[in-house]
Design a protein around this motif. Structure first.
Motif, PDB file in Angstrom:
ATOM      1  N   GLY A 206       0.819  -1.195   0.000  1.00  0.00           N
ATOM      2  CA  GLY A 206       0.000   0.000   0.000  1.00  0.00           C
ATOM      3  C   GLY A 206       0.859   1.254   0.000  1.00  0.00           C
ATOM      4  N   SER A 208       1.462   3.801   1.945  1.00  0.00           N
ATOM      5  CA  SER A 208       2.233   4.251   3.110  1.00  0.00           C
ATOM      6  C   SER A 208       2.994   3.131   3.801  1.00  0.00           C
ATOM      7  CB  SER A 208       1.307   4.918   4.130  1.00  0.00           C
ATOM      8  OG  SER A 208       0.349   3.989   4.616  1.00  0.00           O
ATOM      9  N   THR A 273      -0.830   7.234  -4.065  1.00  0.00           N
ATOM     10  CA  THR A 273      -1.578   7.651  -2.876  1.00  0.00           C
ATOM     11  C   THR A 273      -2.822   6.816  -2.608  1.00  0.00           C
ATOM     12  OG1 THR A 273      -3.073   9.228  -3.971  1.00  0.00           O
ATOM     13  CG2 THR A 273      -0.875  10.023  -3.402  1.00  0.00           C
ATOM     14  N   GLY A 274      -3.183   5.915  -3.517  1.00  0.00           N
ATOM     15  CA  GLY A 274      -4.421   5.158  -3.385  1.00  0.00           C
ATOM     16  C   GLY A 274      -5.453   5.550  -4.418  1.00  0.00           C
ATOM     17  N   ASP A 434      -1.171   9.327   9.683  1.00  0.00           N
ATOM     18  CA  ASP A 434      -2.204   8.351   9.335  1.00  0.00           C
ATOM     19  C   ASP A 434      -1.836   7.698   8.004  1.00  0.00           C
ATOM     20  OD1 ASP A 434      -4.711   7.316   8.077  1.00  0.00           O
ATOM     21  OD2 ASP A 434      -5.623   8.097   9.908  1.00  0.00           O
ATOM     22  N   ARG A 436      -3.662   6.865   5.726  1.00  0.00           N
ATOM     23  CA  ARG A 436      -4.533   7.306   4.635  1.00  0.00           C
ATOM     24  C   ARG A 436      -4.246   8.730   4.189  1.00  0.00           C
ATOM     25  NH1 ARG A 436      -9.798   5.969   8.024  1.00  0.00           N
ATOM     26  NH2 ARG A 436      -8.366   6.945   9.512  1.00  0.00           N
ATOM     27  N   THR A 437      -3.398   9.456   4.915  1.00  0.00           N
ATOM     28  CA  THR A 437      -3.164  10.868   4.615  1.00  0.00           C
ATOM     29  C   THR A 437      -1.675  11.158   4.537  1.00  0.00           C
ATOM     30  OG1 THR A 437      -5.168  11.412   5.871  1.00  0.00           O
ATOM     31  CG2 THR A 437      -3.701  13.225   5.286  1.00  0.00           C
TER      32      THR A 437
END
Length: 481
Positions: A206, A208, A273-274, A434, A436-437
């Motif tokens: 993923g 990160s 970044t996704g 995080d 996700r960020t």
């Protein structure tokens, strides 16, 4: 405050930036050319390590806590069961796999089948096509291949000491031709279709996640391909498109989903970044300008730009369809360029010079419209490449592209993106960020250009171009059946 590094191993050099983890400010930089021929189509990957070592001399990496790796895309590093090279790595500029790509398209049942399977129709550059070429032309070596990697995967693996676990990221994986950006999973049967047998593929991390830690305690992030790293370094998001002006051109945009395109004009990459990065390529961009300088006998692109600005919008009726090397968007691989609208009053150097700029930018606007036509939001366009600095490009682009244009200051954006990824992975490992960020680094310093009152004029020029294109190549953008 911490310190991270991002290294970009491109086709010709390694560039390293050392950055502050909190702000992204560049503290130190290193550079070294690869010890290989400039246009080599295959290379011993050890050359990348030699270049990396040279770029990192002088204590460049002192105090660094994490490293991110960006590298040239579409390279194939074939390995045997012991992790040794079967043959030199095949690079993205190697065109020998063109027939192999066509063979694969037929083998799976056509372009639409590939678009639905992995979000891209095979091209010569992609690893899946190189595997088919290897199986057809070097069958003994192909039989020895038990694992395949790309340049960034291989470099990360080397930095970690060649562990049993091999990794990649979704951005790099999406360029292979055997990983689906839609399902976010490998299609191993496509490896077997190409190579004739299965091969081990790197684990997809993923955005990160860390690939691992060196014995010295240095964290290595997932890494990614150059395109994805550059987008991350620029800080683009939804509503942003990036137009790259090289000899050929590309238009990519940030989007929330993968786009399957049976025409093959859109390649559906994943980003770092996704999100997703649908990309549309054109075969002709700056090569159109360089060809025009030679034709007119002017000294360089700056002189051509100054000459073009002596003309008026629409180039006194001249329209140049800039398909000098055939074209990918629209799909006209065997066509040639066309100059239309010749009249006695239009036969002046300045009008041809402007027609070259207008033709190049209108062709890129066509590519942008392919994305817009699939629901991709475009509120502003980042313009990259040395030609983006030309006054004629900056004056014409906003109105012809129909949106705000941002011209970032020249920088090593792929290396910066790799460093930002390293800071993200480091922050997640320390519990300060995080997963996700990503870290909110300061965006690229840039010049912002608005269409303003020139928009109606630019759109009229674009309509003139489209009318000519449709007359010479009717149905060029019609859906593939």
């Amino acid at each position: 405050m911490g310190i991270v590094a991002g290294l970009d191993s491109s086709s010709a050099f390694t560039h390293i930036v050392v950055c502050d983890t909190d702000t992204g400010a560049v503290l130190r930089q290193g550079y070294a050319a690869h010890p290989v021929e400039a246009k080599a189509t295959e290379v011993d990957p050890q050359a990348w390590l030699l270049s990396l070592g040279e770029a990192a001399t002088g204590g460049l990496l002192e105090g660094v806590q994490a490293i991110g790796v960006s590298a040239q895309q579409h390279g194939l590093v074939p390995l045997d069961h012991q992790g040794n090279l079967v043959r030199p790595a095949l690079l993205g500029n190697d065109k020998r796999a063109q027939a192999a790509a066509a063979d694969l398209i037929d083998g799976l049942g056509g372009r639409q089948a590939w678009a639905e399977a992995v979000g891209a129709v095979p091209q010569a550059a992609q690893p899946v096509s190189k595997l088919r070429w290897l199986a057809r032309t070097e069958p003994e070596q192909a039989q020895r291949v038990t694992a395949v990697m790309q340049p960034h995967d291989w470099l990360v693996w080397q930095l970690l000491g060649r562990p049993a676990r091999r990794t990649t990221d979704r951005g790099a994986a999406s360029g292979t031709g055997y990983w689906s950006a839609g399902s976010e999973s490998y299609r191993p049967e496509l490896v077997e279709l190409a190579l004739g047998h299965q091969a081990a593929l790197p684990e997809v991390l993923g955005p990160s996640e860390a690939a691992g830690t060196t014995p010295e305690g240095l964290l290595i992030s997932a890494g990614t391909g150059e395109t994805m790293a550059a987008a991350f370094g620029l800080g683009v998001g939804v509503g942003d498109a990036v137009v790259s002006l090289g000899a050929s051109g590309s238009v990519m945009a940030v989007h929330h989903e993968a786009l399957a395109d049976p025409t093959g004009m859109i390649t559906s990459f994943a980003d770092a970044t996704g999100m997703h990065l649908p990309v549309v390529h054109t075969s002709n961009a700056v090569r159109v300008l360089r060809g025009t300088t030679e034709m007119l006998g002017v000294e360089g692109l700056d002189a051509l730009s100054a000459l073009a600005l002596k003309s008026t919008p629409g180039s006194s009726g001249l329209v140049l369809l800039p398909y000098l090397e055939g074209e990918r968007t629209p799909q006209l691989p065997h066509t040639a360029g066309t100059l239309c609208g010749l009249r006695r009053e239009s036969m002046k150097p300045e009008h041809l010079a402007r027609a070259a700029f207008e033709g190049m930018l209108c062709s890129l606007a066509d590519a942008l419209d392919v994305l817009r036509g699939r629901g991709v939001e475009v509120r502003r366009v980042f313009l990259l490449g040395a030609a983006a600095e030309l006054p004629a490009v900056q004056q014409l682009a906003p109105a012809l592209l129909g949106t705000q244009v941002v011209v970032p200051q020249p920088a090593q954006y792929a290396a910066l993106g790799a460093a930002r990824q390293a800071a993200w992975a480091l922050g997640v490992s320390q519990g300060s960020l995080d997963g996700r960020t990503p870290p909110a680094w300061q965006g690229a310093a840039a010049q912002v250009l608005e269409p303003g009152e020139e928009l109606p004029v630019g759109q009229a020029v674009r309509q003139q171009y489209v009318a000519t294109r449709d007359q010479i190549h009717p149905g060029a953008f019609s859906p593939v059946r």
